[in-house]
Scaffold this active site. Structure first.
Site, PDB file in Angstrom:
ATOM      1  NE  ARG A 150      16.415  -9.103   1.651  1.00 45.54           N
ATOM      2  CZ  ARG A 150      16.492  -7.992   2.368  1.00 45.54           C
ATOM      3  NH1 ARG A 150      15.855  -7.912   3.515  1.00 45.54           N
ATOM      4  NH2 ARG A 150      17.212  -6.970   1.950  1.00 45.54           N
ATOM      5  CG  HIS A 195      -4.828   8.632  11.293  1.00 46.31           C
ATOM      6  ND1 HIS A 195      -5.879   9.291  10.695  1.00 46.31           N
ATOM      7  CD2 HIS A 195      -3.966   8.311  10.286  1.00 46.31           C
ATOM      8  CE1 HIS A 195      -5.673   9.376   9.397  1.00 46.31           C
ATOM      9  NE2 HIS A 195      -4.524   8.791   9.120  1.00 46.31           N
ATOM     10  NE  ARG A 222      -4.522   0.672   6.838  1.00 47.39           N
ATOM     11  CZ  ARG A 222      -4.377   0.579   5.518  1.00 47.39           C
ATOM     12  NH1 ARG A 222      -5.245  -0.113   4.814  1.00 47.39           N
ATOM     13  NH2 ARG A 222      -3.372   1.197   4.909  1.00 47.39           N
TER      14      ARG A 222
END
Length: 306
Positions: free
Chosen positions: A196, A218, A223
């Site tokens: 991976r 928050h 975001r």
């Protein structure tokens, strides 16, 4: 495709089931439960479980029995008071668990919010799907010339085609090599936990992310902001829509006092007081740095000019 046929069948089965409960339920969230909300090209957000509603916030604040007061206006006033004065603990009484499918580089931004419980799909035990985030043309932007962590103008024409070709080619080649390294078809191969490491950061991962409402607010304040990176912002905006249905009174207070509000420093407040008295205040007389003054001017600018 955001979800597989098996996942769709599981989701439909979950949505078809009902059960009697003494728990408080939020009708808006019940309608959202288990539904898949597509984000980006292969991603999604869906609610797996939740606890509490607007009344639970008030109940915790009053430490009362049952659902608190019967008057919605009283609950709304209390919630707005709690939000306005940063009394966060009552909001922690509500929790939600999301199932999120997202690119790895978005997950690395997201995981910086450490106030949640997270369990991610393990590429040590399972093989990741061949799914990569490839930006849409309007999200393919050059580096900003004024902001080291932001984007500038959108790429067009040959340059856009060149960059998209590199993204698609590199992602496909890395995944081909990932598959070739794995132990399949009789060959011993490399352990999945090692194979991976060659995968690109735009491959998709999945996780369960459980968070209380205070810390979720928050996360959303940072975001869902227009300055946040586009790829995480669209996830946050989708979650905002879900939360608005879950706890409408709390979300409206959050919109008014966190998203629509600002925090001002002592010098900034002093400047406003002086301006209200008719004084002409400049950056030189404000006591603020040039950067602080630019941010202050942006706050005072009309909404359409920010």
């Amino acid at each position: 495709m955001p979800v597989t046929e098996d996942q769709l069948a599981e989701i439909e089965a979950q949505r078809a089931e009902t059960a009697p409960t003494r728990r408080v339920v939020a009708e808006g969230m019940e309608a959202r439960l288990y539904s898949v909300h597509p984000v980006l090209d292969h991603g999604f957000v869906r609610v797996v479980d939740y606890m509490g509603d607007d009344a639970a916030i008030c109940q915790a604040a009053r430490v009362s029995y049952g659902r608190g007061t019967k008057a919605v206006s009283n609950d709304e006033g209390l919630i707005r008071y709690l939000m306005r004065h940063w009394h966060s603990t009552p909001f922690e009484m509500c929790e939600v668990k999301f199932h999120v499918k997202l690119p790895v580089f978005v997950a690395r931004q997201w995981i910086r919010h450490r106030t949640a419980n997270v369990n991610e799909y393990s590429a040590r035990y399972s093989i990741l799907d061949r799914e990569f985030y490839i930006p849409a043309p309007d999200a393919l932007a050059a580096q900003s010339t004024v902001n080291n962590q932001g984007r500038g103008e959108v790429l067009e024409g040959e340059e856009a085609a060149r960059v998209l070709d590199i993204l698609k080619t590199d992602a496909g080649r890395c995944y081909d090599n990932y598959e070739a390294m794995l132990g399949q078809d009789g060959q011993k191969g490399l352990a999945r936990e090692l194979a991976r490491m060659n995968l690109p950061a735009n491959i998709y991962t999945q996780w369960y992310w459980k968070c209380d409402l205070h810390n979720l607010f928050h996360f959303l304040r940072l975001r869902a902001d227009s300055h946040a990176q586009y790829e995480i912002r669209v996830y946050a905006q989708t979650i905002c829509e879900i939360v608005a249905d879950w706890v409408p009174l709390a979300y409206k207070a959050f919109e008014d006092y966190r998203i629509g509000g600002v925090n001002l420093s002592g010098p900034a407040m002093d400047c406003i007081r002086r301006m209200l008295k008719g004084e002409a205040v400049t950056q030189e007389t404000s006591g603020m740095s040039k950067g602080e003054w630019r941010e202050f001017e942006a706050v005072l600018a009309p909404t359409g000019e920010r």
